[in-house]
Design a protein around this motif. Structure first.
Motif, short mmCIF file in Angstrom:
data_model
loop_
_atom_site.label_atom_id
_atom_site.label_comp_id
_atom_site.label_asym_id
_atom_site.label_seq_id
_atom_site.Cartn_x
_atom_site.Cartn_y
_atom_site.Cartn_z
N THR A 124 21.52 -19.45 94.23
CA THR A 124 21.66 -20.03 92.89
C THR A 124 22.96 -20.81 92.76
O THR A 124 23.00 -21.90 92.19
N LEU A 128 23.22 -24.85 92.02
CA LEU A 128 23.89 -25.46 90.87
C LEU A 128 24.80 -26.62 91.31
O LEU A 128 24.87 -27.65 90.66
N CYS A 446 22.35 -13.49 89.02
CA CYS A 446 23.01 -14.48 88.14
C CYS A 446 24.50 -14.18 88.01
O CYS A 446 25.32 -15.10 87.99
N MET A 472 27.40 -22.53 85.00
CA MET A 472 26.20 -21.72 84.79
C MET A 472 25.42 -22.28 83.59
O MET A 472 26.00 -22.66 82.58
N ALA A 476 20.18 -22.29 86.00
CA ALA A 476 20.50 -21.20 86.92
C ALA A 476 19.60 -20.00 86.66
O ALA A 476 19.09 -19.37 87.60
#
Length: 920
Positions: A124, A128, A446, A472, A476
């Motif tokens: 993740t 991003l 996360c 974030m 995400a």
């Protein structure tokens, strides 16, 4: 007629059986028929004939079919609501049951959750960065229509370079192109703003007025630059960038119409740009060191003169917007045709020989591709693929855990099946457990991504565009949630891959529920895949480690330790001649040298490894270039006395001193790389050299007084640089020139932390002239590190990914071998009872492990031979298929596999044959 129906209703209510769609329709039909029959019976009892009674009942009931359809619709809606409610309750029951099951197996739950969370979090975080930098459109309206317009050239001795447009080229292209809606040019630099708030250097974009309609920009207050502002001789006006307007003026709209005080002339503020309006990248050749990014704080008009004599000076980056239906390839062909006209249109600046020797051409590509460059996108995709492999390895580990757990729960599954649980119910059971586990892992992932992203932004090189936009976001969560859902579905469906559960085996008290060959093969395949993927990642990280080691071993030709660098920009309005600038800098040199801890002070218009761009054609005295010789185009910075000593740059011969400055001796220093090209096999000391203007230059030839043995000013991964360091003073007095107004100071100190000297430097400069700001303080050591930042960044991430892959693979190997030992405990007991020695049993277990790893290593080597070629652009002096690296990681994996097998092997060797045989 109604008794059976009533009886069924009672049975259904008692046993809470669901109402089917067919039965619901049947009940509606029977209910309507019952009421209709009752009314007919009433009419017949009143004396009507059967036919008249039926007709009258039908008339009074009205649209029976419509009632039937509406009643059916009500029943169906009720059933749908009931079914949704029942499904929700059932799902919640399964979730609650799954949570209890997972709580009863904390080791399994914790290991599986953390393993998946690490993989999901790493993927993740990189996603991003990839999304913000590569996938997201540029922050302009209809940015897909924008193209970059430059003039590429192949510079002798320096290779391919992207020059900007010349002024003459800009006007020619804008007037005669057939593929662009509009074309704009710009260059970037620093502007010293003065006033009550103090002097500061801000990032300035000098632009043609066409930049705003080309980018389709809008003003927030006032107006943007107009064509009349861009005419030669027009009054200087500026547009403030949104961030600078808020910081310097507190967001006051009343500043529009006032004057902006600068170190030069005051300029009228005519507007404030909308938030987020920036230039895509600095102007060609890196502009100035005062520009520490791409954001523009002040926009000013360039006011180019279309009637001026054409010059071969390419300092303007171009941005164009394509016409509807036009592709970048069509625009490229259009601009190539216009560029071929240069020798005819501008013969004094562009000869046919120059066009051919420098391969001077046009370059029109999508603006997004120009911003990213040729290597950044592939590098980020490669890093995303690397963490994707880590995620796959993590998933393989969890899948192995699920396979082991599935075998352990075969008895439970058999019991459930024997009690009547069908495949959908078993599917709900397994999916609820896997989805609950992967959902928790996604949530933790996360958090891992947030922490990883903060760490990435710290170690990432500053020259990655749009990195500040990484944060974030909902994307995400969607990305992590998608991976979690997919993993949960796959893990939940795995138990149903077994088409049959041996219920009969329950009669033997569980005998026969041992693992078959299918699950064992699946676990072995997963381990082989883990090892192959881990070897590919370890190979990539090993190549990067070796590349960085080679790069760190390169001598830059200077000594960066203990050197502080700062940028000093003096106003041209106060120091209008080169000599006036020399006087200020000489005084500043003396004052800085007197500070405690300062050893030497020097300055140059460009520092090695920092903004060392641009080039000028140089000529040698008495030896014109032959038809087969390439005319060198090299960097030509100016340097003050003691610059080379302060930077630790060795000079053989004589480095210019203040005596040379006072006497205007014209002494220059060249690098050995340039000297060998201009005077191969000869001593360059005393040779004559000059720059643009050639032998007809009014300054004549300068004399080489010193030679730098080797200097890698363009980067440690580049060949030794060809440079001419010109003196601080010119050979004629009172020359009006800004060449010495923006200098980069190198201050060699004995202090442990050179940055601690910045406050004293600022105070000293303010005492000399409060309108002169001190900006961009940095140690030279950090500049050296930044020159390797992109390679080090890739190395760090690949090393982390490789380490995670190695750890996960070791855990996977250990888990599988441990399980195989447990499954074969009876066999091992029999072997030992028949006389097998402990060493033989240990070799059997270790051999199984090494066999799986050897297969994985073989597959991984094949993949690495192909996959590591993607690293070619960031490797230095290392082959993508380096045999030493590939052999080393193979041995490492085999060693880890051996260590991971030691524990299970020792347990296997400690089996007591009597106890095992008694249990069997």
């Amino acid at each position: 007629m109604t008794e059976p129906l009533d009886g069924w209703r009672e049975v259904r209510r008692v046993f809470r059986l669901p109402l089917s769609w067919r039965r619901a329709r049947h009940e509606v039909d029977e209910e309507l028929a019952f009421h209709l029959e009752e009314r007919i019976d009433q009419f017949v009892a009143a004396g009507m004939s059967r036919a008249d009674a039926e007709a009258e009942a039908a008339r009074r009931f009205g649209n029976v079919e419509g009632y039937r359809n509406r009643t059916r619709a009500i029943h169906e809606a009720t059933m749908q609501t009931r079914q949704r409610s029942e499904r929700l309750r059932g799902f919640l029951r399964e979730i609650a049951h799954s949570a209890r099951v997972l709580r009863r197996t904390p080791t399994f739950s914790l290991v599986a959750t953390i393993t998946l969370a690490l993989g999901i979090g790493a993927a993740t975080a990189i996603f991003l960065v990839l999304d913000a930098v590569v996938l997201r459109p540029l922050p302009y309206r209809q940015s897909e229509e924008l193209v970059s317009v430059l003039q590429p050239a192949t510079v002798p001795g320096s290779g391919d370079q992207k020059w900007g447009m010349s002024a003459a080229g800009y006007f020619h292209f804008r007037a005669n192109n057939r593929t662009l809606v509009d074309l704009a040019g710009y260059r970037t630099g620093g502007l010293t703003v003065t006033g009550e708030a103090g002097a500061e250097t801000v990032q300035m974009g000098m632009v043609t007025a066409s930049i705003f309609p080309t980018l389709r920009a809008q003003p927030l207050h006032g107006r943007l630059l107009l064509p009349e502002d861009d005419l030669p001789g027009a009054a200087p006006v500026v547009v403030l960038g949104h961030g600078f307007w808020q910081r310097r003026f507190g967001g006051d709209p009343g500043v529009v119409g006032t004057m902006l005080a600068t170190a030069g002339a005051s300029m009228e503020i005519v507007g404030v740009a909308e938030p987020g309006l920036t230039l895509p990248k600095p102007g060609p050749f890196g502009s100035t060191a005062n520009l520490a990014g791409f954001g523009v704080e002040v926009w000013g008009a360039m006011r180019l003169d279309p009637a001026a004599r054409a010059q071969n000076s390419h300092q303007y980056s171009g941005i164009g917007r394509l016409k509807p239906g036009v592709t970048p390839e069509m625009a490229q062909a259009d601009f190539e045709a216009m560029t071929e006209q240069f020798p005819t249109l501008f013969p004094s600046a562009y000869s046919t020989g120059f066009m051919e020797q420098y391969q001077f051409r046009a370059g029109v590509i999508p603006l997004r591709d120009e911003v990213l460059g040729p290597t950044l996108g592939p590098i980020l995709w490669m890093l995303f693929a690397a963490v994707g492999l880590v995620l796959v390895i993590a998933f393989a580990n969890v899948a192995n855990l699920f396979l082991v757990r599935m075998e352990a729960r075969r008895r439970e599954s058999a019991i459930r099946t024997a009690l009547g649980a069908d495949r959908p119910r078993m599917l709900a059971l397994f999916l609820s457990e896997s989805l609950l586990l992967t959902t928790v892992a996604g949530a933790i992932g996360c958090g891992v991504a947030w922490a990883g992203l903060r760490a990435l932004l710290v170690i990432a090189p500053t020259n990655i565009p749009r990195l500040a936009a990484v944060s974030m976001s909902g994307q995400a969560i969607l990305f992590a949630g998608g991976i979690s859902l997919l993993a949960g579905l796959v893990l939940g469906l795995m138990p149903l891959a077994r088409t049959r559960v041996d219920v009969a085996g329950l009669r033997e008290g569980g005998r026969g529920l041992t693992s078959g060959p299918g699950p064992r093969r699946a676990r072995s395949v997963l381990v082989v895949g883990q090892v192959a993927l881990a070897l590919m990642l370890l190979s990539a990280s090993g190549l990067m480690l070796k590349s960085v080691a080679r790069l760190r071993g390169v001598e830059p030709g200077l000594e960066p330790a203990g050197v502080l660098t700062v940028s000093i920009s003096i106003p041209f309005s106060q120091y209008g001649t080169l000599d006036a600038g020399v006087a200020f800098h000489r005084q500043l040199h003396e004052r800085l040298a007197s500070l405690p801890g300062v050893i030497r002070v020097g300055a140059s218009s460009a520092l090695p490894l920092r903004d060392f761009g641009g080039c000028s054609v140089v000529f040698r005295e008495g030896r014109p270039y032959g038809p087969d010789e390439q005319t060198p185009c090299v960097a030509t910075p100016r340097a003050t006395p003691e610059f080379f000593e302060a930077m630790g740059i060795a000079v053989s011969g004589h480095a210019p001193t203040w005596i040379d400055v006072d006497s205007r001796s014209g002494a220059v220093v060249v690098t050995r790389a340039l000297a060998d090209r201009l005077w191969p096999g000869e001593d360059p000391i005393g040779k004559g050299i000059t720059t643009n203007g050639g032998p007809d230059s009014p300054f004549g030839y300068y004399r080489v007084s010193g030679v730098i043995p080797a200097l890698r000013a363009d980067g440690l991964d580049r060949p030794p640089t060809e440079v001419v360091f010109y003196p601080a003073s010119e050979k004629v007095a009172d020359l009006r020139s800004g060449a010495l107004h923006d200098l980069e100071y190198a201050i060699q100190t004995s202090l442990a932390d050179p940055i601690s000297l910045v406050a004293s430097v600022r105070q000293l400069v303010a005492e000399l002239n409060p309108d002169v700001p001190v900006v961009n303080p940095q140690t030279m050591q950090s500049a050296v590190e930044q020159s390797m930042a992109r390679t080090s960044f890739v190395m760090t991430l690949l090393t982390i990914a490789g380490a995670m892959a190695l750890l996960l693979s070791a855990v996977g190997i250990y888990g599988v071998i441990s399980y195989l030992v447990a499954q074969r405990r009876g066999e091992i007991g029999v072997r030992m009872a028949l006389g097998a020695r402990v060493s033989q049993v240990a070799r059997l277990v270790v051999g199984q492990s090494l066999l799986l790893v050897a297969i994985g290593v073989g597959l991984g080597l094949a993949g690495a031979m192909v996959g590591t070629r993607a690293l070619q652009a960031v490797l230095y002096d290392v082959s993508p298929t380096d045999p030493v690296v590939l052999a080393s990681v193979s041995v490492l994996l085999l060693g880890i596999a051996t260590l991971a097998s030691v524990g299970p092997a020792r347990r296997a060797a400690s089996v007591e044959p009597v106890e095992v045989l008694r249990a069997e």
